[in-house]
Every structure is written in C-alpha cells, then in structure tokens.
Design a protein around this motif. Structure first.
Motif, PDB file in Angstrom:
ATOM      1  N   SER A  80      88.233  82.844  37.932  1.00 16.84           N
ATOM      2  CA  SER A  80      87.620  82.628  39.049  1.00 16.84           C
ATOM      3  C   SER A  80      88.344  81.575  40.304  1.00 16.84           C
ATOM      4  O   SER A  80      88.471  80.384  39.713  1.00 16.84           O
ATOM      5  CB  SER A  80      86.233  81.740  38.950  1.00 16.84           C
ATOM      6  N   TRP A  81      88.632  82.060  41.134  1.00 12.04           N
ATOM      7  CA  TRP A  81      89.339  81.243  42.543  1.00 12.04           C
ATOM      8  C   TRP A  81      88.322  80.525  42.861  1.00 12.04           C
ATOM      9  O   TRP A  81      88.419  79.306  43.216  1.00 12.04           O
ATOM     10  CB  TRP A  81      89.853  82.256  43.329  1.00 12.04           C
ATOM     11  N   VAL A  82      86.969  80.688  43.045  1.00  9.88           N
ATOM     12  CA  VAL A  82      85.976  80.071  43.622  1.00  9.88           C
ATOM     13  C   VAL A  82      85.713  78.816  42.899  1.00  9.88           C
ATOM     14  O   VAL A  82      85.778  77.567  43.198  1.00  9.88           O
ATOM     15  CB  VAL A  82      84.693  80.848  43.670  1.00  9.88           C
ATOM     16  N   ARG A  83      85.582  78.866  41.440  1.00 13.69           N
ATOM     17  CA  ARG A  83      85.406  77.819  40.243  1.00 13.69           C
ATOM     18  C   ARG A  83      86.550  76.600  40.682  1.00 13.69           C
ATOM     19  O   ARG A  83      86.330  75.445  40.615  1.00 13.69           O
ATOM     20  CB  ARG A  83      85.676  78.332  38.956  1.00 13.69           C
ATOM     21  N   ARG A  84      87.780  77.217  40.825  1.00 17.29           N
ATOM     22  CA  ARG A  84      88.955  76.323  41.204  1.00 17.29           C
ATOM     23  C   ARG A  84      88.990  75.496  42.362  1.00 17.29           C
ATOM     24  O   ARG A  84      89.615  74.776  42.489  1.00 17.29           O
ATOM     25  CB  ARG A  84      90.141  76.925  40.834  1.00 17.29           C
ATOM     26  N   GLN A  85      88.073  75.905  43.393  1.00 20.06           N
ATOM     27  CA  GLN A  85      88.036  74.986  44.621  1.00 20.06           C
ATOM     28  C   GLN A  85      86.801  73.958  44.426  1.00 20.06           C
ATOM     29  O   GLN A  85      86.885  73.300  45.131  1.00 20.06           O
ATOM     30  CB  GLN A  85      87.620  76.040  45.820  1.00 20.06           C
ATOM     31  N   LEU A  86      86.056  74.077  43.498  1.00 26.31           N
ATOM     32  CA  LEU A  86      85.083  73.088  43.083  1.00 26.31           C
ATOM     33  C   LEU A  86      85.566  71.992  42.613  1.00 26.31           C
ATOM     34  O   LEU A  86      86.061  72.067  41.455  1.00 26.31           O
ATOM     35  CB  LEU A  86      83.654  73.919  42.690  1.00 26.31           C
ATOM     36  N   PRO A  87      84.712  70.840  42.879  1.00 26.48           N
ATOM     37  CA  PRO A  87      85.335  69.671  41.967  1.00 26.48           C
ATOM     38  C   PRO A  87      84.438  69.266  40.816  1.00 26.48           C
ATOM     39  O   PRO A  87      83.408  69.897  40.757  1.00 26.48           O
ATOM     40  CB  PRO A  87      84.916  68.315  43.027  1.00 26.48           C
ATOM     41  N   ASP A  88      84.984  69.094  39.910  1.00 25.33           N
ATOM     42  CA  ASP A  88      84.262  68.964  38.408  1.00 25.33           C
ATOM     43  C   ASP A  88      84.056  70.021  37.795  1.00 25.33           C
ATOM     44  O   ASP A  88      82.969  69.844  36.850  1.00 25.33           O
ATOM     45  CB  ASP A  88      83.113  67.734  38.760  1.00 25.33           C
TER      46      ASP A  88
ATOM     47  N   PRO B 158      89.309  85.272  49.471  1.00 20.91           N
ATOM     48  CA  PRO B 158      89.176  83.987  50.070  1.00 20.91           C
ATOM     49  C   PRO B 158      90.546  83.372  49.873  1.00 20.91           C
ATOM     50  O   PRO B 158      90.872  83.227  48.806  1.00 20.91           O
ATOM     51  CB  PRO B 158      87.917  83.451  49.274  1.00 20.91           C
ATOM     52  N   VAL B 159      90.898  82.694  51.055  1.00 19.36           N
ATOM     53  CA  VAL B 159      91.869  81.695  50.875  1.00 19.36           C
ATOM     54  C   VAL B 159      91.710  80.189  51.200  1.00 19.36           C
ATOM     55  O   VAL B 159      92.373  79.445  50.811  1.00 19.36           O
ATOM     56  CB  VAL B 159      93.025  82.149  51.850  1.00 19.36           C
ATOM     57  N   GLU B 160      90.487  80.050  51.607  1.00 20.96           N
ATOM     58  CA  GLU B 160      89.947  78.575  51.828  1.00 20.96           C
ATOM     59  C   GLU B 160      88.247  78.284  51.690  1.00 20.96           C
ATOM     60  O   GLU B 160      87.664  79.409  52.242  1.00 20.96           O
ATOM     61  CB  GLU B 160      90.477  78.258  53.217  1.00 20.96           C
ATOM     62  N   LEU B 161      87.910  77.683  51.015  1.00 20.71           N
ATOM     63  CA  LEU B 161      86.624  77.606  51.033  1.00 20.71           C
ATOM     64  C   LEU B 161      86.233  76.010  51.117  1.00 20.71           C
ATOM     65  O   LEU B 161      86.568  75.052  50.438  1.00 20.71           O
ATOM     66  CB  LEU B 161      86.195  78.022  49.453  1.00 20.71           C
TER      67      LEU B 161
END
Ligand code: FAD
Length: 661
Positions: free
Chosen positions: A230-238, A140-143
C-alpha cells in the motif's frame, strides 16, 4: 505532466482489487459520490486469490451477485488429507477424505474462482448501480490532509494529486497463460480472461484520464485498498505493519493437470516428505497448486525459498516430488507466480477517521486458509455504510472509530488462525489427524464469521441477549427458514437482509394464534411507525432508515395479513402494499418439527417473542424482549442523528451532493 484540473468527490478509493471494488459497489448502492482509481491498466486477469468463503457468498447474494458464483464458481466438495509414512520410498497416502468439518452445516458451499472473475463480477455490481468505472492507469502521487478541517463535516480536508499514465508506460498484458506443444515448446495463450464478460476496458490496457497528466482531487474520505505494498499506508504517520519479518514463499500454479492422482478434483492438503502442497480444484477444469518449500529444503532445481526467480519448471519439479508415487503434468497453464508473503497486521486502520486502509493494506498472511480476499471484502463492506451514514447525517462521525475497533481484531484472529494452520499442517513428525481436523474446523468457523465484534457504539451490550440467545450480538445474522405469509415459499431469513443501507428490526412475534400475544405485538405498531420516521435513511433509494420484518411462530394459514397492525404490513401511496414483510414458522401445509422452526433456532420463546436489530451489514446489533422497546429506542437514540439535527449540521452543499455520482 502538469496539474490541469481540480475536482471534488465525497470518497476516493485507491486500488480496485476485491476490497476496493466491494467499497465501490456498496457506496454505489447507497448513492455516495466516489471515484476509484487503480494504477494497473486492467483488472486482475486471472490467478491470485481464489477461495470464496460462505459469508462472502452471503454478502454477494445480498447484492444480487449470487448468479455469478453459481455460473462460474467451482463448488468445494470433499477434502482430502494426504500424508507420508515410515517407508522413505513409499510416497504419500490418503489419510482422510470427507467434508471440511462444520462445512456441511452452512447454507452455501465454499467456492473457488479466480480473482479476475471476482473483480469482473463486482464491476457488474457497480455498473448495475450506476456507479463509476474504475479509472485505470491512474495512481496517487501526493496525499495530504488539512488536519484543521478534519472535524468540519462539510469540508474536503484531503487533497490527492493523481497521475494518469501514458498507455506506453503500462506493462504488456499477459497472464502467463500457455500451452505445451508436442515438441515441448511453449505457446503463449490468451487464457480465460474474457470468460467473465466482454468489456475490453477490463482486460486491455486502459487509461481513463488524460494520458500523461496530473489531476488534483479534493475528497472528504479516502479508502486505501491498494494491497500489501500500500502506497497510501506509506503516506500516513505512525502506520506500521507488525509481525513476522520473514516471508513464506509459495510457488503457485493454475493448470489443467494430466495426472493419475485419485483426488485431483478434491481440495487436498498434502504433507509429503518433500514438502507441503495445497491442491485446490477450480473453475474451467483448472487446479491450483500451492507448493511450499520446507525450511532447509534446497536442491539445484528449487531455490525458491530464497530466490524469487524460481521458475514454473522449478515449481512443477518440486510438486512432482510431493505427489510421488503419483504423476503430475500439464498441457495448459493459466497462470503462475512466486508468492512471497508474511504474517503481518497493521497497527492502525484509520487516520483521523478520514483516511482508511482495508484489505491486504492492513493484513497479510499465507494463502493456506484462502481467507485474504474474503476478509478484505468484509473490511470495506463494513466500512462503507458507516461512511455513508455520516455523509447522510444518520450517524455521527465518531461511528467511524468502530471500523478499526471491529476490523483490527478480526485481522489479528486471521493471523492467529494462519499460524495455527501452519503449525499443524507443516508438522513434520507423524501428522496428527485430529489436530488437522481441528484447524480445519477452526477455519470453517472463522469463515462462518462466528468471530464476534465487541460492544461498541453500534454493537449493543447484550444485556437482553437471552431474548434471542441464538442470535449473538456482534455476529453475522445466521440463517433459518421462514415461510412467506403472502404466498408460502420457504425463505432463508438471510435472503431478506439485502445490502441496501437499511437497518432492520426483526419482530419475533411468537405464537400469534394466542390473542393476548397478537395484541401485545400490535400494540407496538404505532410506536414503531414513529421510530421509522425518526432518523434519515442511509441510502438515497430508501424511504425509511429501518425496515420492519415480522416472524411469527404460527403456520401462515393460522393468521391473515389483516390481523396485523399496518406497520407490519406497510402500505405506500404509490407502490401499494409490501406483501413481503410478514413470515411464519410453518407453511401451514406440512407440520415442521419444533426444533427446525426459526423461533427455536434463534432461541426465542414462542410465548414471549423478541426484538432484534440488524445493522446494514447483517450484524446483529441489539436484542431484547417485546417489552424492551423503550430500551431499543434509547439505544438507537444514543448514537443516531435525528432528522432535525442532521439538517442543522448539513451545509447546502451536502444536500446537493445527495444524488448519485
Ligand atoms: P489487492 O487484490 O492486492 O488489490 C490492490 C489493488 O490496488 C490492485 O488492483 C492494484 O493494482 C492496486 N494498486 C496497488 N498499488 C496502487 C497504487 N499505488 N495506486 C493505485 N492502485 C494501486 N492470495 C491468495 O489467497 N492466493 C494466492 O495465490 C495469491 N496470490 C497472489 C499473487 C500476487 C501477485 C498478489 C499481488 C497477491 C496474491 N494474493 C493471493 C493475495 C490476494 O490477491 C489478496 O489477499 C486479495 O486480493 C486482497 O484484496 P485487496 O483488494 O485488499 O488487495
């Protein structure tokens, strides 16, 4: 690359490690449309996590994957405890050998096998269920998530842009496998990578999408199982990983050893003057060594504590010092790494109950207890049926809050256990054997998943727990033996709890040789048949949401099928009778001691009986007496979505999506 296509899917899984593959297998079983992507070009080839604990074996068995464990896994037999004494010249000596405390009580053994095999077997499980292949070389490159749509069940609020790599961008596939030649030079080997199936899609670099392009995926849910970084984790606030800021560093090798160490085929915890070493016997004649360097231990050959570039030679040199007075050498090495890991838990596991994190993405810890890959699979095992429940209009979206409520405490327990083990195993002065026994017992119990979920929407409050005190609410359903009414064989009760989306009601019928008791049980028949119709099934493959099993406390020879109400001995217009729903406490041939009977083990009074509801993930959720059937119905009605309600909530699009992939 430019965005060249747009598609919709119910669930997008990012990361095809053990957690992601378990999610894919369970969703496939439940008939939920999903995709699974992984940035690597292959599955894990070898090495990495290798401890496979009893509940994980049970869960695999419930998916029909036990044969893989039997065929490839190495059984965990005796365990050896080694330590050092006063004499600085003397090296290590054996303190204890035997079974790991509590381990002898389990129905299955702990096994070890490399993560490559685990991913390959889960891949087989997905294929057998017509599930999707892992889209490799894809990241994924954008979520983004449209928060205004988060509560709209028919919408696809998540947009993920993914990039399909060019093959040339993927790293060369080599596992580190090599042999040592006569002249001391190293020869590169292919390793055991295709020992577990012959699908090159798994072990040669593969890109499924159009190479070098991006694609936009609209999803209802995303599961981030993309590991510790985790890349996904880094996209999520807080979302924050909390805990130690420093990491422990292990040198890890899988070798076929040449040695005179007497316990080489046992799993050993070795505390030497030179540091701590964990030795684990493995498949294919391999042995795994975890070499942990004690604080302050630094010589010219091991700077691993601060320097990740420590080499295999360094790790082995350190290991040799720890094995002294025994020798340690090898001709074949399958894999090695420097594994740097800290004890951390994420503060959250869910974003708007649409994006979930699981596995190493929310908890990391040392490999001492061999737990990571297990707990990671349990995370997604317990998440996916809830997502399916919402998609199939059986459960309300708020059930998804229970994922974080249940799994984050387990993650925290895991870290605590890891801390405890570290404290005891690495204690430098006079190792206390009783303490070591205690932490291993704790490990066994954790592995036995005695740790329990607290009361929540899908875990009852236990007001009637006494009716079956041996089946604690919120815990995994433990095992006992029952005998098939149909044909007699001893049947482990756990083996009846297949992972196929079914909720189960276990009717402990008690002593049905008493006419009063039998009538009492049969009087429930019509009411339970009506209950079975009330809610939609979680899996497309099932007719009812609830399977009813009846365990009675009589020899199977004392009663006939026909004595029971049709609900307990169900008949299908096409498939005919299901003969495997009624079981007795005794086979009717050999009398069994009372305490070995299932009613005794689960602490159900034979003169009264009990009702026990088990969730689709083998967790005991509700317990009561036969008279409490109304309370059980109310409890289910408190969260389940009725068939009529579900129809109203569903858009036509959902109905179409009911098919598999
Ligand atoms: P993982 O197994 O880490 O799986 C994550 C998956 O996500 C991988 O397939 C990865 O390719 C993929 N991924 C990552 N980022 C992206 C992205 N941005 N886009 C798409 N896909 C992505 N545990 C032990 O107990 N003992 C060990 O010796 C040990 N050694 C390890 C060595 C290494 C190098 C690593 C990385 C881990 C090791 N572990 C070890 C940890 C163990 O592998 C995990 O605890 C376990 O596999 C957890 O499973 P998981 O599915 O959560 O994560």
């Amino acid at each position: 690359g430019s965005s060249n296509s747009d598609s919709h899917v119910d669930v997008l899984i990012v990361g095809a490690g053990p957690a992601g593959m378990m999610a894919s297998m369970h969703l496939s079983e439940l008939g939920i449309s999903h995709r699974i992507i992984d940035h690597r070009g292959t599955r894990t080839l070898n090495g990495r996590a290798d401890g496979f604990h009893v509940p994980t074996v049970e869960i695999w068995e419930s998916f029909g994957l036990y044969n893989h464990i039997e065929q490839y896994g190495e059984r965990f037999g005796h365990w050896g405890l080694w330590t050092f004494g006063e004499d600085p010249e003397a090296g290590i000596y054996r303190q204890h050998r035997g079974y790991i405390p509590s381990q002898d009580k389990a129905r299955h053994e702990i096994v070890t096998m490399n993560q490559g095999m685990i991913e390959a077997a889960l891949g087989d499980g997905v294929r057998a269920r017509n599930g999707p292949v892992v889209e490799r070389g894809t990241k994924p490159v954008e979520l983004t998530i449209d928060e205004s749509l988060a509560n709209d069940l028919s919408s696809y609020p998540i947009t993920a842009r993914v990039y399909h790599a060019r093959k040339s961008e993927l790293p060369d596939v080599w596992t580190g496998a090599h042999t040592v030649q006569e002249d001391g030079s190293l020869k590169r080997e292919r390793g055991f990578i295709d020992a577990f199936g012959t699908d090159p899609h798994e072990f040669e670099n593969h890109v499924n999408g159009v190479e070098g392009t991006t694609e936009t995926i609209h999803a209802k849910y995303v599961i981030g199982t993309d590991g510790a970084h985790s890349w996904v984790r880094r996209q999520l606030p807080d979302f924050k990983m909390e805990g130690d800021t420093s990491d422990e560093v292990f040198g890890v090798v899988d070798i076929i050893p040449s040695t005179n160490f007497p316990d080489i085929r046992k799993t050993c915890s070795i505390l030497s003057r030179a540091g701590f070493l964990l030795q684990i016997s493995r498949e294919n004649g391999l042995v795994r060594l975890y070499v942990q360097f004690p604080e302050g231990y630094e010589t010219s050959e091991t700077k691993a504590k601060d320097n990740e570039a420590a080499t295999l030679t360094d790790i082995l040199a350190a290991a040799r010092k720890m094995y002294y007075p025994y020798t340690m050498d090898y001709k074949y090495c399958d894999w090695w790494t420097i594994y740097r890991v800290g004890q951390r838990v994420c503060n959250k596991a869910s974003h708007l109950d649409r994006i979930f994190l699981a596995g190493d993405a929310i908890h990391t810890h040392s490999p001492k207890g061999g737990q990571g890959m297990n707990v990671s699979q349990h995370d997604t095992y317990s998440l996916t049926w809830k997502i399916a429940g919402v998609l199939k209009s059986q459960l309300p979206p708020s059930v998804l809050q229970t994922y974080e409520q249940e799994r984050l405490p387990i993650a925290r327990n895991l870290i605590e256990l890891d801390n405890d083990m570290a404290k005891v195993l690495l204690a430098r002065a006079n190792r206390d054997e009783a303490e070591v026994q205690r932490v291993y017992k704790r490990l066994s119990e954790f592995s036995g998943a005695i740790s329990t979920y607290k009361t929540n929407m899908v875990v009852g409050n236990g007001a009637r727990q006494n009716a079956a005190a041996g089946l604690p609410i919120g815990s995994r359903f433990s095992n006992a033996t029952v005998y098939s009414q149909a044909d007699g064989p001893a049947t482990p009760t756990q083996s009846l709890l297949k992972s196929n989306g079914l909720w189960r009601l276990i009717v402990f019928a008690g002593d049905v040789s008493s006419h009063t008791q039998l009538s009492k049980v049969n009087a429930l028949g019509d009411r339970l048949a009506a209950l079975q119709q009330r809610y939609p099934p979680l899996s497309t493959r099932q007719k009812h949401f609830l399977e009813i099993l009846l365990f009675h406390a009589s020899p199977v020879s004392a009663v006939e099928f026909a004595d029971f109400h049709n609900t307990f001995f169900p008949k299908d217009d096409i498939l005919g009778r299901n003969y495997y729903t009624i079981y007795g406490d005794e086979d009717g041939v050999d009398a069994l001691e009372k305490e070995k009977r299932c009613h005794a083990i689960y602490r159900v009074d034979e003169t009264k009986g009990a009702l026990v509801v088990v969730r689709p993930d083998q967790i005991t959720a509700w317990v009561g007496g036969l008279d409490d059937v109304g309370e059980m119905e109310d409890w289910l009605a408190g969260f389940m979505v009725g068939k009529a309600e579900g129809k109203r909530k569903n858009s036509p699009r959902d109905e179409q999506d009911d098919g598999v992939m």
